[in-house]
Write a protein that holds these residues in place. Structure first.
Motif, PDB file in Angstrom:
ATOM      1  N   PHE A  24      33.333  44.385 -34.235  1.00 22.33           N
ATOM      2  CA  PHE A  24      33.991  44.982 -35.385  1.00 22.33           C
ATOM      3  C   PHE A  24      32.976  45.608 -36.331  1.00 22.33           C
ATOM      4  O   PHE A  24      33.248  46.632 -36.959  1.00 22.33           O
ATOM      5  N   TRP A  25      31.792  45.057 -36.391  1.00 20.31           N
ATOM      6  CA  TRP A  25      30.768  45.645 -37.239  1.00 20.31           C
ATOM      7  C   TRP A  25      30.298  46.956 -36.635  1.00 20.31           C
ATOM      8  O   TRP A  25      30.167  47.967 -37.322  1.00 20.31           O
TER       9      TRP A  25
ATOM     10  N   LEU B 191      41.133  33.892 -30.125  1.00 18.93           N
ATOM     11  CA  LEU B 191      41.247  34.276 -31.521  1.00 18.93           C
ATOM     12  C   LEU B 191      42.638  33.960 -32.053  1.00 18.93           C
ATOM     13  O   LEU B 191      42.815  33.524 -33.186  1.00 18.93           O
TER      14      LEU B 191
ATOM     15  N   LYS C 250      44.586  36.917 -49.852  1.00 18.58           N
ATOM     16  CA  LYS C 250      43.737  38.092 -49.823  1.00 18.58           C
ATOM     17  C   LYS C 250      44.516  39.368 -49.565  1.00 18.58           C
ATOM     18  O   LYS C 250      43.990  40.453 -49.703  1.00 18.58           O
TER      19      LYS C 250
ATOM     20  N   PHE D  25      37.235  38.458 -40.783  1.00 21.15           N
ATOM     21  CA  PHE D  25      37.502  39.885 -40.839  1.00 21.15           C
ATOM     22  C   PHE D  25      38.992  40.162 -40.783  1.00 21.15           C
ATOM     23  O   PHE D  25      39.497  41.062 -41.447  1.00 21.15           O
ATOM     24  N   LEU D  26      39.695  39.384 -39.976  1.00 21.14           N
ATOM     25  CA  LEU D  26      41.137  39.572 -39.851  1.00 21.14           C
ATOM     26  C   LEU D  26      41.889  38.925 -41.007  1.00 21.14           C
ATOM     27  O   LEU D  26      43.087  39.068 -41.121  1.00 21.14           O
TER      28      LEU D  26
ATOM     29  N   SER E 110      33.334  34.970 -37.910  1.00 22.86           N
ATOM     30  CA  SER E 110      33.301  36.259 -38.609  1.00 22.86           C
ATOM     31  C   SER E 110      34.501  37.103 -38.252  1.00 22.86           C
ATOM     32  O   SER E 110      35.057  37.776 -39.114  1.00 22.86           O
ATOM     33  N   ALA E 111      34.890  37.087 -36.991  1.00 21.14           N
ATOM     34  CA  ALA E 111      36.053  37.876 -36.598  1.00 21.14           C
ATOM     35  C   ALA E 111      37.301  37.373 -37.307  1.00 21.14           C
ATOM     36  O   ALA E 111      38.104  38.157 -37.813  1.00 21.14           O
TER      37      ALA E 111
ATOM     38  N   SER F  81      35.428  41.565 -47.154  1.00 26.45           N
ATOM     39  CA  SER F  81      35.584  42.008 -48.544  1.00 26.45           C
ATOM     40  C   SER F  81      34.929  43.353 -48.786  1.00 26.45           C
ATOM     41  O   SER F  81      35.300  44.065 -49.707  1.00 26.45           O
TER      42      SER F  81
ATOM     43  N   GLY G 272      26.535  42.148 -41.654  1.00 30.59           N
ATOM     44  CA  GLY G 272      26.579  42.461 -40.227  1.00 30.59           C
ATOM     45  C   GLY G 272      25.213  42.306 -39.600  1.00 30.59           C
ATOM     46  O   GLY G 272      25.071  41.799 -38.480  1.00 30.59           O
TER      47      GLY G 272
ATOM     48  N   LEU H 118      30.313  34.252 -34.140  1.00 36.55           N
ATOM     49  CA  LEU H 118      31.052  35.489 -33.958  1.00 36.55           C
ATOM     50  C   LEU H 118      32.532  35.286 -34.227  1.00 36.55           C
ATOM     51  O   LEU H 118      33.170  36.080 -34.922  1.00 36.55           O
TER      52      LEU H 118
ATOM     53  N   LEU I  71      41.523  35.459 -41.936  1.00 33.65           N
ATOM     54  CA  LEU I  71      41.816  34.028 -41.811  1.00 33.65           C
ATOM     55  C   LEU I  71      40.597  33.173 -41.557  1.00 33.65           C
ATOM     56  O   LEU I  71      40.649  32.249 -40.782  1.00 33.65           O
TER      57      LEU I  71
ATOM     58  N   ILE J  16      24.511  38.622 -39.029  1.00 36.22           N
ATOM     59  CA  ILE J  16      25.221  38.102 -37.851  1.00 36.22           C
ATOM     60  C   ILE J  16      24.510  38.568 -36.588  1.00 36.22           C
ATOM     61  O   ILE J  16      24.239  37.777 -35.678  1.00 36.22           O
ATOM     62  N   SER J  17      24.202  39.863 -36.532  1.00 35.97           N
ATOM     63  CA  SER J  17      23.575  40.409 -35.331  1.00 35.97           C
ATOM     64  C   SER J  17      22.231  39.759 -35.056  1.00 35.97           C
ATOM     65  O   SER J  17      21.935  39.378 -33.915  1.00 35.97           O
TER      66      SER J  17
ATOM     67  N   PRO K  28      37.998  30.603 -46.527  1.00 40.87           N
ATOM     68  CA  PRO K  28      38.514  31.423 -47.617  1.00 40.87           C
ATOM     69  C   PRO K  28      37.474  31.680 -48.693  1.00 40.87           C
ATOM     70  O   PRO K  28      36.687  30.815 -49.016  1.00 40.87           O
TER      71      PRO K  28
ATOM     72  N   VAL L   2      42.744  29.702 -50.800  1.00 37.03           N
ATOM     73  CA  VAL L   2      43.272  30.970 -50.303  1.00 37.03           C
ATOM     74  C   VAL L   2      44.198  30.708 -49.125  1.00 37.03           C
ATOM     75  O   VAL L   2      43.816  30.070 -48.156  1.00 37.03           O
TER      76      VAL L   2
ATOM     77  N   ILE M 236      48.994  40.078 -34.236  1.00 41.14           N
ATOM     78  CA  ILE M 236      48.558  39.606 -35.550  1.00 41.14           C
ATOM     79  C   ILE M 236      49.598  39.931 -36.613  1.00 41.14           C
ATOM     80  O   ILE M 236      49.959  39.084 -37.436  1.00 41.14           O
TER      81      ILE M 236
ATOM     82  N   ARG N 240      46.834  44.019 -32.404  1.00 30.02           N
ATOM     83  CA  ARG N 240      47.324  44.251 -33.752  1.00 30.02           C
ATOM     84  C   ARG N 240      48.792  43.855 -33.871  1.00 30.02           C
ATOM     85  O   ARG N 240      49.242  43.322 -34.880  1.00 30.02           O
TER      86      ARG N 240
ATOM     87  N   LEU O  51      31.834  40.576 -44.932  1.00 28.10           N
ATOM     88  CA  LEU O  51      32.109  41.842 -44.253  1.00 28.10           C
ATOM     89  C   LEU O  51      33.526  42.304 -44.537  1.00 28.10           C
ATOM     90  O   LEU O  51      33.783  43.476 -44.772  1.00 28.10           O
TER      91      LEU O  51
ATOM     92  N   VAL P  41      40.392  42.961 -33.190  1.00 25.86           N
ATOM     93  CA  VAL P  41      39.501  43.407 -34.254  1.00 25.86           C
ATOM     94  C   VAL P  41      39.199  44.894 -34.139  1.00 25.86           C
ATOM     95  O   VAL P  41      39.165  45.621 -35.131  1.00 25.86           O
TER      96      VAL P  41
ATOM     97  N   SER Q 293      24.491  41.151 -29.075  1.00 26.97           N
ATOM     98  CA  SER Q 293      24.423  40.402 -30.337  1.00 26.97           C
ATOM     99  C   SER Q 293      25.160  41.066 -31.482  1.00 26.97           C
ATOM    100  O   SER Q 293      25.352  40.455 -32.520  1.00 26.97           O
ATOM    101  N   ILE Q 294      25.526  42.319 -31.309  1.00 25.82           N
ATOM    102  CA  ILE Q 294      26.183  43.004 -32.430  1.00 25.82           C
ATOM    103  C   ILE Q 294      27.687  42.773 -32.359  1.00 25.82           C
ATOM    104  O   ILE Q 294      28.301  43.084 -31.349  1.00 25.82           O
ATOM    105  N   PRO Q 295      28.288  42.237 -33.405  1.00 25.29           N
ATOM    106  CA  PRO Q 295      29.731  42.010 -33.369  1.00 25.29           C
ATOM    107  C   PRO Q 295      30.471  43.330 -33.204  1.00 25.29           C
ATOM    108  O   PRO Q 295      30.110  44.317 -33.837  1.00 25.29           O
TER     109      PRO Q 295
END
Lengths: 292, 314, 526
Positions: free
Chosen positions: B145-146, A137, C379, A229-230, A225-226, A247, A263, A222, A232, A266-267, A235, C406, B271, B268, A245, B256, B141-143
């Motif tokens: 962070f979600w 990541l 953002k 989420f962070l 999306s991560a 926003s 979510g 995945l 980056l 994605i799942s 855009p 962005v 980042i 964290r 997710l 995340v 399958s579930i992320p």
């Protein structure tokens, strides 16, 4: 990393085999259907969505699911369903390109390393291991800041992050079969290295590569999306499930559905890919589940 | 054994060196530097120059790298630009926070997932197996962070059972600390169960086909004995390797989860450091993470013979 | 037998549920001492040394402990603080500060002229890295020639040339208000220990990355009768202030709603509606002396076309844009002079007019052929991002091919610094005087690409305004400058920024300030 494997020969149990054949088609069926829906939505989404995913409409801000907007609207009044469909296009496109790029690059490097061996191999593996020691990541993060956070930057960054995995698998396969007799005979027959590689080595890589590639689709979706989420990923305002997710976070208590639907997409997609991947793995070679 | 360890350490050095150089160059290629970020729109050329000078940023890259590397060899990772604290103690304390969560999550999930995977393999294609594998696949399958967001929504916001404010160290308030880490651990736990269960099942399936298992059955050993003595031991090996991989990767991917639950962990930290262009902190963090990854892999390989005596470290 | 392993698994699940339930019962309420004011900050402070290694958060904490010779009142005007009066010589080169008497430091010592000279000599030493040193040591043309004590309660500053903004600069929060601290703040080896200042609060404990705890200065005497920014009545009315580090907004908000935090500052605009409905929370807003704007790079080949820029200015519905971006809290303002500035008058109210027809006409006249125009946003600042999204949609409506790019903040800042953009949604920080607001946008673009406007007449007018002491004359100069901005459109100011703060109803006397940071004196808890 040394991964010792069991050395005895397995005995096939016919009864079990027959039952797993029945089960694996269920996996393939469910997984395949989900993937089909997603890809169909992605393709359709390129030309048509119920509403314009980018069109701002302040009058319809933050409305829950209704007859007019099936999945509700976001903070700009944009239709969530349309954005999810557009997001599907994005995800499918990004993951397809990333997987292709990684597989091609990884295969070339892996074959080179496995075939040529010696110092070339050592140097290549030193770099590969260095890349693997980087949290994926964060590698993507750094790269994106340099290259710029757009679709192609992400594809590049993620390809770089996943090529090592492909390289490893390919190299491992190459190493394990180069000893085999038909390679030797091919050489004795006078075939060039390249010919040997293409005609004998590569086909043996296809099976493990397919398994890996199937998983990679999931990883990439995945990862994107991560990253979004962070902060980056692709855009905004172009929608991806990840940045939708992200926003939605400030509105978690006001409008929870904004966090739930992307979510869920994605799942479900990952579920489909995993089920389908299991089916493929079972079919191609049940003894290959160790290929991580 | 000692040779093995030494050998691995020696092999790790080029990796760590490459990582250091790559990180060093990459972050300086990213547009924007810490002086600019600190001054923001109040920066004029005079102030920027004097700040850059104070930070040593206008020296040529090789000089900067050699200075930094020299310090690293003396176990001094420099000082963070954005917080003013020494990097090594900062990274270490954040690492402990992340490690706490990751290790506990992986530990609990292994305890649940490995037996469950073996059961599923044992009862392959039965209803039990289907349920277990289905659950595992679903969880995978579930992320994370979600999942974390949903758990936060449910437990902390809707039910108010658990606090939302980030973190308190164990040394300060053990009971309070427990509350803060439950949700992040739970999130990772649920995800890792999926991963590990599938792996354990696959390995167990593998072993169950082997002829010495049939042999053991033929000898008249009870199912339970067969399970415990042969299947578990032999399938744990590759699973153990995967646990190592997971641990190593989680330390990077935990960012995340830390973001969702506001845990002051290593992910964290890295980042935030990247966003702040805090060069010493980024370099220190990544070097540290790479080292941990190497160490974890080493430990995993060293402990492998404990689970599978047929394998010796070569 | 086959049941055993499954049971174990089920046991685990039950065990986990039991654990969770029991913890629910033991959940601590997290209530603190009745007179501790718990305030959220979103990052740890960087140091306690005023003006050294600081950022906005650091300033907001440190300025509770230290004070300078002058400070800002509630409207942002510079007034005496530690000084009782300030005499300026007719030639503008000598400033005589008559200190207040019986002002006590945290260690009980009495403030004297020696302390002032000691503090200032320390700031002016190059090795220290004082944030505002370049403003006073001649690098920007202005220099303090000499600082000396006249008598025990009087200090004389001699300058190299007159500077009407001298005191305003001295009082800046990023200079640490040029705070006067006692020499015991520094250890014998010269390193900084902790701030021994004259402020209403003193440092009790700094637990890195967790909190900073302040307690009242028992000997504090307020400089004024009524609360008035940094220079009025500043009595400490709680037993402790705890600044808690909570970086994540969602977490901080939940903490407020749960009751474990008393005050949140600088909330994003979209939080206002929900918080206002909450009976336990009171919400206050304040206009800030800062703006956010859409910058236009006039050296870009497409945007160098004046008619195109004017078309863009006419195509934006400012009412709707600002309404939506600030969730109803702000009002449009096309002047870089902030709404709450004393210099904001009728002249500044005249801005761009939203007129689609006019915009289309100008667009046609400009000869625009549909070239893509990129608007840069990030953002991290939600209102900026929202502004870019809305502006893009509005421009598309008129036929301008606007796209959004962005970037991450650090990267965007770099592009801004280098002038490498076409359009950009950008936040300007607070400046205490309109001359300083204009200074952020006017200048020689060759030397400083971050300036958006290099019209020679504008540069001349700005220089005059900076040197002019008479307020009326300055007013007229600012009006002229504003007129130029509207005509030439080097940037489009959208609105003045707003601070949105929330506090528990049990907190008495707190409201958002014009400074964008919390003022925690004269605040008590029921």
């Amino acid at each position: 990393m040394n991964s010792p494997t069991a050395t005895s020969q397995p005995i096939a149990s016919t009864k079990r085999r027959r039952m797993s054949t029945r089960r694996l088609s269920t996996n393939a069926l469910i997984g395949g259907s989900i993937i089909f829906v997603v890809v169909a939505a992605a393709i359709i989404g390129v030309w048509w969505t119920p509403y314009d995913p980018l069109r701002i409409n302040f009058g319809a801000k933050l409305q829950g699911p209704s007859a007019q907007y099936w999945l509700g609207t976001d903070e700009f009044g944009r239709d969530v369903l349309s954005r999810l469909i557009a997001g599907a296009s994005s995800s499918v496109w990004i993951s397809t390109l990333t997987v292709c790029l990684s597989v091609i690059a990884g295969t070339i490097i892996g074959v080179l390393a496995g075939f040529i061996r010696g110092w070339t191999d050592r140097i290549i593996m030193a770099f590969i291991n260095a890349l693997l020691a980087f949290p994926g990541l964060l590698l993507a993060l750094g790269l994106l800041a340099v290259v710029g956070a757009n679709k192609y930057g992400i594809i590049l960054a993620l390809s770089l992050a996943y090529t090592p995995s492909v390289t490893r698998v390919v190299r491992g396969t190459v190493l394990s079969i180069r000893q085999r007799e038909f390679i030797e005979s091919s050489r004795v027959l006078g075939n060039s290295e390249l010919y040997t590689m293409v005609h004998h080595v590569l086909p043996n890589c296809i099976a493990p590569l397919t398994v890996l590639a199937t998983s990679m689709f999931g990883w990439v979706i995945l990862a994107e999306s991560a990253l979004s989420f962070l902060g980056l990923g692709v855009p905004p305002p172009a929608p991806t499930w990840g940045n939708m997710l992200a926003s939605a976070r400030p509105f978690l208590d006001q409008a929870p559905y904004l966090s739930i639907f992307p979510g869920l997409c994605i799942s479900l997609t990952l579920l489909g890919i995993n089920l389908f991947g299991d089916a493929i793995r079972d079919k191609l070679d049940p003894h290959m589940n160790k290929g991580q | 054994m000692v040779r093995f360890i030494l050998n691995r350490i020696v092999m790790a050095i080029p990796t760590l060196l490459i990582v250091s150089v790559a990180v060093f160059m990459m972050i300086r290629l990213i547009p924007g530097d810490p002086a600019q970020l600190l001054l923001g729109d109040l920066a004029d050329p005079v102030e920027l120059e004097s700040l850059r000078q104070a930070m040593g940023l206008n020296q040529p890259w090789p000089t900067q790298f050699i200075a930094w590397f020299n310090n690293v060899l003396h176990l001094d990772l420099g000082r963070s630009i954005s917080t003013g604290q020494d990097v090594l103690p900062l990274v270490w304390s954040r690492f402990l926070v992340s490690a706490q969560i990751v290790v506990l999550a992986v530990l609990f999930s292994s305890l649940v997932a490995v037996p469950a995977g073996i059961i599923a393999a044992w009862r392959q294609n039965s209803a039990t197996d289907l349920v277990l594998v289905g659950t595992a696949t679903l969880l995978v399958s579930i992320p994370t962070f979600w999942l974390g967001l949903l758990l936060l929504l449910l437990f902390a916001i809707k039910l108010s059972w658990l606090p939302v404010v980030g973190y308190v160290s164990f040394s300060e308030d053990a009971k309070g600390a427990l509350l803060y880490i439950i949700l992040p651990i739970l999130t990772l736990f649920l995800h890792e169960i999926g991963v590990l269960m599938r792996m354990a099942r696959a390995n167990a399936l593998e072993v169950l086909r082997l002829d010495y298992v049939t042999h053991a059955r033929a000898k008249g050993l009870s199912e339970r004995m067969v399970l415990m003595r042969h299947v578990f031991k032999n399938s744990f090996g590759p699973t153990w390797t995967l646990i190592g991989l997971v641990l190593g990767n989680l330390l990077g991917g935990i960012a995340v989860v830390e973001t969702v639950f506001t845990i002051p962990g290593l992910g964290r930290l890295l980042i935030d450091a990247i966003f702040a262009r805090d060069y010493p902190l980024i370099q220190g963090c990544l070097l540290f993470t790479a080292t941990i990854y190497v160490v974890v892999n080493l430990l995993v390989d060293l402990l492998y013979p404990v689970f599978d005596p047929r394998v010796t470290t070569e | 037998m086959e049941e055993r392993p499954k049971e174990r698994y089920k046991c685990c699940q039950v065990g986990l549920a039991a654990l969770l339930l029991s913890i629910g019962a033991v959940f601590p309420q997290g209530q603190a001492d009745a007179t501790t004011l718990r305030v959220q900050i979103n990052a740890d402070i960087r140091s306690t040394d005023p003006g050294i290694n600081r950022d906005a958060t650091t300033d907001s904490v440190v300025l509770h402990m230290v004070e300078g010779l002058v400070g800002y009142d509630a409207k942002g005007e510079t007034r005496p603080l530690l000084a009782k009066t300030v005499d300026v010589s007719p030639d503008g080169l000598s400033y005589t500060f008559h200190l207040r008497e019986n002002v006590k430091f945290h260690n009980g010592a009495t403030l004297s002229a020696d302390d002032v000279v000691w503090s200032w000599n320390r700031y002016m030493s190059p090795k220290l890295g004082w944030r505002c040193l370049p403003d006073f040591d001649g690098r920007k043309g202005f220099r303090i020639e000499e600082i000396k004590t006249v008598n025990e309660h009087t200090v004389l500053f001699t300058l190299n040339h007159p500077n009407p903004l001298f005191l305003t600069t001295m009082a800046r929060s990023d200079c640490g208000m040029s705070a006067i601290t006692h020499r015991d703040s520094v250890r014998p080896d010269g390193s900084w220990d902790k701030p021994i200042g004259t402020g209403p609060f003193k440092l009790k404990e700094w637990k890195h990355r967790e909190y900073i705890s302040l307690t009242p200065n028992a000997d504090y005497v307020s400089p004024g009768e009524q609360p008035d920014g940094y220079v009025g009545s500043k009595r400490p009315m709680v037993d402790e202030i705890r600044f808690l580090v909570i970086p994540d907004l969602a977490t901080a908000k939940a903490a407020l709603l749960q009751g474990s935090i008393d005050i949140l500052t600088r909330l994003p605009y979209n939080e206002a509606a929900e918080l206002q409905k909450n009976p336990n929370v009171s919400v206050s807003t304040s206009s800030l002396l800062a703006s956010f704007a859409l910058l236009l790079q006039t050296s870009d080949p497409t945007l160098s076309n004046l008619k195109l820029r004017q078309a863009i200015a006419s195509a934006l519905d400012y009412e709707q844009l600002v309404q939506n971006v600030t969730y109803g809290l702000g009002v449009p303002n096309n002047s870089i002079v902030p709404i709450s500035s004393p210099y904001y008058t009728e002249a500044e109210k005249k801005g761009h007019r939203y007129d689609l027809e006019h915009a289309r006409k100008l667009l046609k006249e400009s000869g625009y052929r549909g070239q893509p125009l990129k608007i840069i946003a990030n953002k991290q600042y939600t209102y900026l991002f929202d502004s870019a999204v809305i502006a893009q949609a509005m421009l598309q409506q008129v036929g301008i091919n606007a796209q959004i790019e962005v970037l991450e903040w650090g990267t965007q800042l770099d592009r801004w610094q280098k002038g490498n953009y076409q359009l950009m949604a950008f936040p300007y920080s607070s400046r205490m005087d309109p001359a300083l607001n204009f200074e952020t946008i006017i200048g020689d673009r060759e030397k400083q690409p971050r300036k958006v406007w290099d019209d020679p007449q504008a540069i001349e007018l700005l220089a005059q305004a900076t040197e002019e002491p008479d307020a009326q004359v300055r007013q007229a100069l600012f009006a002229q400058l504003h007129q130029g901005v509207i005509e030439q459109v080097p940037l489009i100011v959208l609105a003045s920024q707003m601070a949105l703060d929330a506090a528990q109803k049990s907190v008495v006397g707190y409201k958002a300030s014009i400074f964008g940071s919390p003022l925690l004196w004269e605040v008590s808890k029921k």
